[in-house]
Design a protein around this motif. Structure first.
Motif, mmCIF file in Angstrom:
data_model
loop_
_atom_site.group_PDB
_atom_site.id
_atom_site.type_symbol
_atom_site.label_atom_id
_atom_site.label_comp_id
_atom_site.label_asym_id
_atom_site.label_seq_id
_atom_site.Cartn_x
_atom_site.Cartn_y
_atom_site.Cartn_z
ATOM 1 N N MET A 120 0.838 -1.182 0.000
ATOM 2 C CA MET A 120 0.000 0.000 0.000
ATOM 3 C C MET A 120 0.883 1.246 0.000
ATOM 4 S SD MET A 120 -2.917 1.126 2.813
ATOM 5 C CE MET A 120 -4.059 -0.137 2.361
ATOM 6 N N LYS A 121 0.565 2.211 -0.832
ATOM 7 C CA LYS A 121 1.323 3.462 -0.897
ATOM 8 C C LYS A 121 1.151 4.252 0.403
ATOM 9 C CE LYS A 121 0.166 4.163 -5.706
ATOM 10 N NZ LYS A 121 -0.366 5.139 -6.646
ATOM 11 N N PRO A 122 2.179 5.019 0.793
ATOM 12 C CA PRO A 122 2.063 5.813 2.027
ATOM 13 C C PRO A 122 0.841 6.745 2.022
ATOM 14 C CG PRO A 122 4.328 5.802 1.287
ATOM 15 C CD PRO A 122 3.517 5.124 0.215
ATOM 16 N N MET A 123 0.529 7.368 0.888
ATOM 17 C CA MET A 123 -0.631 8.274 0.836
ATOM 18 C C MET A 123 -1.928 7.515 1.091
ATOM 19 S SD MET A 123 0.174 11.098 -2.132
ATOM 20 C CE MET A 123 0.048 9.896 -3.437
ATOM 21 N N ASP A 124 -2.041 6.315 0.519
ATOM 22 C CA ASP A 124 -3.245 5.510 0.735
ATOM 23 C C ASP A 124 -3.361 5.106 2.202
ATOM 24 O OD1 ASP A 124 -3.851 5.669 -1.978
ATOM 25 O OD2 ASP A 124 -2.913 3.735 -2.446
ATOM 26 N N ARG A 125 -2.242 4.740 2.809
ATOM 27 C CA ARG A 125 -2.237 4.358 4.221
ATOM 28 C C ARG A 125 -2.631 5.546 5.100
ATOM 29 N NH1 ARG A 125 -3.624 1.564 8.147
ATOM 30 N NH2 ARG A 125 -2.215 1.461 9.905
ATOM 31 N N ARG A 126 -2.134 6.730 4.777
ATOM 32 C CA ARG A 126 -2.483 7.928 5.545
ATOM 33 C C ARG A 126 -3.985 8.214 5.456
ATOM 34 N NH1 ARG A 126 2.718 11.578 3.673
ATOM 35 N NH2 ARG A 126 4.237 10.388 4.884
ATOM 36 N N GLU A 127 -4.539 8.103 4.276
ATOM 37 C CA GLU A 127 -5.969 8.333 4.106
ATOM 38 C C GLU A 127 -6.784 7.302 4.881
ATOM 39 O OE1 GLU A 127 -6.912 8.743 -0.068
ATOM 40 O OE2 GLU A 127 -5.445 10.359 -0.317
ATOM 41 N N GLU A 128 -6.326 6.076 4.889
ATOM 42 C CA GLU A 128 -6.987 5.013 5.648
ATOM 43 C C GLU A 128 -6.987 5.338 7.145
ATOM 44 O OE1 GLU A 128 -5.183 0.875 6.512
ATOM 45 O OE2 GLU A 128 -6.407 0.614 4.704
ATOM 46 N N ILE A 129 -5.873 5.839 7.654
ATOM 47 C CA ILE A 129 -5.760 6.194 9.074
ATOM 48 C C ILE A 129 -6.703 7.348 9.413
ATOM 49 C CG2 ILE A 129 -4.198 7.254 10.774
ATOM 50 C CD1 ILE A 129 -1.969 5.484 9.504
ATOM 51 N N ILE A 130 -6.762 8.359 8.551
ATOM 52 C CA ILE A 130 -7.649 9.494 8.800
ATOM 53 C C ILE A 130 -9.106 9.044 8.764
ATOM 54 C CG2 ILE A 130 -8.450 11.711 7.884
ATOM 55 C CD1 ILE A 130 -5.464 12.044 6.857
#
Length: 142
Positions: free
Chosen positions: A1-11
């Protein structure tokens, strides 16, 4: 998973926790030394204080909507635009738009989050001519 996708998932997880009034892994969202600044002034330093605020606030209020409009990413930062609606015990209802500015740790947790709010009840003070006509109402808390 790309870091941006992971960040969006966390938010998305963080917003969902508020909607469900349930801590579903706050320690996976925030660094232990994270700082959270609300748009109207309160600042929570450290995961323990963020957790205390979350638990206490949910005893007296209910988040009805927290819709994500869009994300912006740059390096170790994310901005998320959102629409928020909540009800408090006693009958007060709050609706506003906002943006959260987020800084991430190298481990992919939130290190810093600051909210900025915007009134959804807007108007044009120059609608009737060159002299502004402002509403006779107090400023909102954000």
């Amino acid at each position: 998973m790309k870091p941006m996708d992971r960040r969006e998932e966390i938010i998305r997880l963080w917003f969902q926790m508020w909607l469900e009034k349930e801590d579903r892994g706050m320690d996976t969202v925030f660094d232990k030394d994270a700082v959270y600044v609300e748009s109207w002034g309160p600042e929570y330093q450290g995961l323990d204080k963020i957790r205390l605020w979350f638990q206490e606030w949910n005893t007296r209020g209910t988040v009805r909507r927290w819709d994500i409009r869009q994300f912006f990413h740059k390096d170790a930062q994310t901005a998320v635009e959102w629409y928020f609606q909540c009800g408090m015990d006693g009958g007060r209802e709050d609706i506003f738009q906002g943006i959260s500015l987020i800084r991430w740790t190298g481990e992919g947790k939130i290190a810093f989050l600051q909210e900025f709010g915007c009134n959804v009840n807007r108007y044009d003070p120059y609608r009737d001519g060159p002299v502004p006509r402002f509403r006779d109402e107090g400023a909102l808390w954000f």
